[in-house]
Enzyme design. Structure first.
Site, PDB file in Angstrom:
ATOM      1  CG  ASP A  77      -2.238  -0.834   0.910  1.00 15.38           C
ATOM      2  OD1 ASP A  77      -2.318  -1.374  -0.295  1.00 15.38           O
ATOM      3  OD2 ASP A  77      -3.150  -0.897   1.816  1.00 15.38           O
ATOM      4  CG  HIS A 218      -7.848  -5.016   6.701  1.00 16.30           C
ATOM      5  ND1 HIS A 218      -8.908  -4.911   5.982  1.00 16.30           N
ATOM      6  CD2 HIS A 218      -6.944  -4.092   6.456  1.00 16.30           C
ATOM      7  CE1 HIS A 218      -8.925  -3.687   5.245  1.00 16.30           C
ATOM      8  NE2 HIS A 218      -7.847  -3.224   5.610  1.00 16.30           N
ATOM      9  CG  HIS A 246      -3.745   1.451   8.119  1.00 16.91           C
ATOM     10  ND1 HIS A 246      -4.299   2.672   7.500  1.00 16.91           N
ATOM     11  CD2 HIS A 246      -3.543   0.615   7.148  1.00 16.91           C
ATOM     12  CE1 HIS A 246      -4.392   2.394   6.077  1.00 16.91           C
ATOM     13  NE2 HIS A 246      -3.841   1.104   5.848  1.00 16.91           N
TER      14      HIS A 246
END
Length: 330
Positions: A77, A218, A246
């Site tokens: 990412d 997630h 994150h």
């Protein structure tokens, strides 16, 4: 078309195919003269300096100088929200070259793709053009880096996730080079299994974007638990490092010496978005803020530190090939 032009085109085609294919490429990166190695790990970062990306970069520069790092690893990412639009997308300069400016960070960056990178022109980040724009940049689908003391295996995990294919919702992915998916994934697993069996490095470290263990937003990736984890356990892998969630995390396997690390705090973090009940006995550390990892390796010992946005050490782990201990510093 003369012969030299044909040869040049052929060479460029081979180079491009190797960049975009699943087949592992092997790179050599020398350790320090004393045989040690140090590096930083950052993930989920590319926001043109926003969401404290610039502040994290500043602290990376300081720690990088202190440790005299050899390279930087990105867990994917790399560019939000939808990767790069092309190899000439100014987001590359605005989110990478102009952000990580410290002299200590002018080292090789080894990067994997994340799911957001697949939402743009996926071939852009793999392009040789970016390496001409900034020679630090190296991003491939799956590859390995040998430093003698340690061998690093970078895995393209996004195509493993069933949801991206079955129910992508509003997301659009660039699956060029991945279809047919089953063949692509089989090749990755076969190459990884073979490379790990051949490795004679003291430390074996696997890097992917998606977590195997996580209590973050997630959570764990069931497809990696099914397909990747057994390979790691069967081949005495020491560390699996990922991003995607994150945050910063550390899990320690109760079945082997395998350690799981999340370094996905490069910019936007998800404060308070976690599920402690998912952690179990394996969870050693969770931090729902921005930051990065530093790793120092010798042939017999590893020192892992999790740094927050101010550079403070939030968690520290010392590993040896026999035993390990973990403790937290605030």
């Amino acid at each position: 078309m003369d012969g030299s032009w044909t040869i040049w085109l052929s060479c460029m085609w081979v180079a491009w195919f190797m960049l975009v294919s699943a087949e592992f490429q092997r790179f050599e990166h020398p350790a320090k003269a004393d045989g040690s190695l140090s590096f930083l790990v950052i993930g989920d970062w590319g926001r043109k300096g926003a969401y404290n990306q610039s502040h994290v970069a500043l602290q990376m520069g300081k720690v990088g100088e202190e440790l005299d790092i050899d390279f930087v690893i990105s867990t994917g990412d790399n560019f939000y929200e939808e990767g790069l639009a092309s190899p000439y997308d100014p987001a590359f300069t605005h989110s990478f070259t102009n952000i990580y400016t410290a002299s200590s960070l002018q080292k090789q960056w080894y990067s994997v793709l994340g799911n957001h990178d697949y939402r743009g022109d996926v071939l852009a980040q793999l392009s040789l053009i970016l390496r001409r724009i900034d020679s630090r940049w190296l991003c491939l689908r799956s590859f390995q880096v040998n430093t003698e003391i340690a061998e690093f295996f970078f895995i393209d995990t996004t195509p493993f996730v069933d949801q991206y294919f079955r129910d992508p919702k509003h997301q659009k992915f660039d699956w060029r080079g991945v279809i047919p998916r089953k063949k692509y994934l089989s090749r990755i697993l076969k190459d990884l299994r073979g490379a790990l069996k051949e490795s004679v490095a003291k430390w074996r470290i696997v890097i992917g974007h998606h977590p195997i263990k996580s209590i973050g937003h997630h959570g764990p990736t069931k497809e990696l638990i099914t397909h990747l984890l057994p390979i790691l356990e069967a081949n005495s892998v020491d560390m699996y490092i990922n991003g995607h969630d994150h945050c910063l995390e550390h899990f320690s396997s109760i079945k082997s010496s395998l350690q799981f690390f999340t370094s996905g705090g490069g910019s936007k973090a998800w404060k308070g978005d976690f599920d402690y009940f998912e952690g179990g006995d394996e969870m050693k550390f969770y931090y729902d803020g921005q930051g990065f990892m530093s790793v120092e390796l010798t042939p017999t010992n590893a020192k892992i530190r999790f740094h927050d946005v101010l550079g403070r050490v939030q968690h520290s782990l010392d590993l040896s090939k026999q035993t390990y201990k973990a403790y937290t510093e605030m």
